[in-house]
Design an enzyme around this catalytic site. Structure first.
Site, mmCIF file in Angstrom:
data_model
loop_
_atom_site.group_PDB
_atom_site.id
_atom_site.type_symbol
_atom_site.label_atom_id
_atom_site.label_comp_id
_atom_site.label_asym_id
_atom_site.label_seq_id
_atom_site.Cartn_x
_atom_site.Cartn_y
_atom_site.Cartn_z
ATOM 1 N N PRO A 21 50.941 35.521 -0.423
ATOM 2 C CG PRO A 21 49.075 34.290 -1.090
ATOM 3 C CD PRO A 21 49.473 35.631 -0.533
ATOM 4 C CB CYS A 22 56.079 33.898 -1.910
ATOM 5 S SG CYS A 22 56.246 32.154 -1.462
ATOM 6 C CD GLN A 23 52.528 29.971 -3.356
ATOM 7 O OE1 GLN A 23 52.144 31.121 -3.193
ATOM 8 N NE2 GLN A 23 52.324 29.029 -2.458
ATOM 9 C CG PHE A 65 56.568 37.752 -6.147
ATOM 10 C CD1 PHE A 65 56.406 38.814 -7.014
ATOM 11 C CD2 PHE A 65 55.807 37.713 -5.003
ATOM 12 C CE1 PHE A 65 55.508 39.833 -6.734
ATOM 13 C CE2 PHE A 65 54.910 38.722 -4.710
ATOM 14 C CZ PHE A 65 54.754 39.788 -5.579
ATOM 15 C CG ASN A 82 57.230 37.233 -1.217
ATOM 16 O OD1 ASN A 82 57.389 36.456 -2.156
ATOM 17 N ND2 ASN A 82 56.068 37.832 -0.985
#
Length: 345
Positions: A80-82, A84, A120
């Site tokens: 999951p990229c949230q 960053f 990402n």
């Protein structure tokens, strides 16, 4: 050669959908979101299930995919990229999901695919994510040649200025001279919102789903916000609102200028997020109509086709579409990997 793929953190399957179109066979996929997995199974492959990433092992994945270590062609998907995202106020270190980078490294090491592909946010290559990117590179550089690219999805035909970091690893014993794909579209010739959604009929006025277009229905919007939309021209946001319609916090000229904003018909959309059906959260009002865009329109702007149906309630669907990798990007990347393997020794 069979172009086999295991997808980790698959979500609704934007990346896998593109990879499937490019020629990959999805042998197994997992995510911790039950409704996203149901969407994946409906549209892409039944070989998917709900799994806890912190508990699943490389041995588990190989068994489910019916493969041995080193046989898999591609391990795709990214944690999951949230955490960053530049919208996270507490920075990357404040989000436990970022630790899944370590899990991803261990899965690559245990499965030993010929290639791995990770996506990402663009900030993953910058201050917020650099420590985790360094960790990934240091953990895998002995076994893989690693390519890191920051892309704008609009440069690859997606009608959206979505910037992302793409990481591709090629196992050192694979002699294939892999080349990262070249851009297919360049500014000012990006695909636009108008080109993408102009063929759609308007969603039913009563709020039900369109009879021929899955997920094409009006979002709930107050009369006050409809009034606000009427004042906003294409490409603009809250600063165009008259003072009596501005929120008290916005009168101080703080915050994101794109909120209460309208898309431009002749430009790409901004990044589609999980709040796309609420123009109070970004530039998500329809370019020509006084409403937010529908889930179907958001999916098209993510480069999903009209036959892809998202399952769940409105919140589930928003999350699935906003978190997805644009399938067109997945397809282009998949074709570049297959081309390298075909041309290699």
């Amino acid at each position: 050669m069979k172009y086999t793929c295991i997808e980790v953190f698959c979500g609704a399957g934007g990346l896998a959908y593109g990879l499937k179109k490019s020629g990959f066979k999805i042998r197994y996929a997992f995510d911790n979101d039950p409704m996203a997995v149901e969407t994946f199974k409906l549209n892409i492959s039944p070989n998917a299930s709900v799994e806890d990433a912190s508990k699943i092992t490389s041995e588990d994945l190989l068994k489910k995919a019916k493969l041995k270590k080193g046989e898999l062609v591609l391990l795709s998907g990214g944690p999951p990229c949230q955490g960053f995202s530049r919208q996270k106020k507490d920075g990357a270190n404040g989000d436990k999901r970022n630790r899944l980078i370590v899990k991803y490294i261990r899965l690559v090491q245990g499965i030993a695919p010929k290639f791995f592909l990770m996506e990402n946010v663009d900030t993953f290559k910058k201050k917020r994510g650099k420590a985790y990117l360094d960790l990934l590179q240091h953990g895998l550089e002995n076994d893989y040649n690693i390519i890191v690219r920051e892309i704008n999805c609009a440069d690859f035909g997606v009608p959206q200025t979505r910037k992302r970091t793409i990481i591709i690893g090629i196992r050192n014993d694979i002699d294939c001279n892999y080349k990262f794909p070249k851009e297919t579209h360049k500014y000012p010739n990006w695909r636009t919102v108008g080109q993408t959604i102009k063929m759609l009929e308007a969603p039913p006025a009563d709020g039900i789903e369109h009879h021929d277009l899955p997920n094409h229905c009006l979002a709930n919007i107050t009369e006050k916000n409809i009034e606000r939309i009427k004042y906003v021209p294409q490409g603009s946001g809250r600063k165009c609102l008259p003072k009596q319609l501005q929120l008290p916090c916005h009168k101080k000229k703080t915050g994101w200028p794109d909120v209460y904003g309208r898309m431009s018909w002749d430009k790409p959309a901004p990044t589609i997020t999980g709040g796309f059906d609420n123009f109070t959260r970004g530039r998500f009002a329809h370019p020509r109509e006084h409403r937010s865009i529908t889930a179907r329109e958001a999916a098209l702007l993510q480069s999903f086709d009209n036959g892809f149906r998202f399952l769940g309630n409105k919140g589930d669907i928003r999350k699935q579409i906003g978190n997805a990798v644009p399938p067109l990007v997945g397809e282009i990347l998949g074709k570049s990997i297959i081309k390298a393997l075909k041309n290699g020794k």
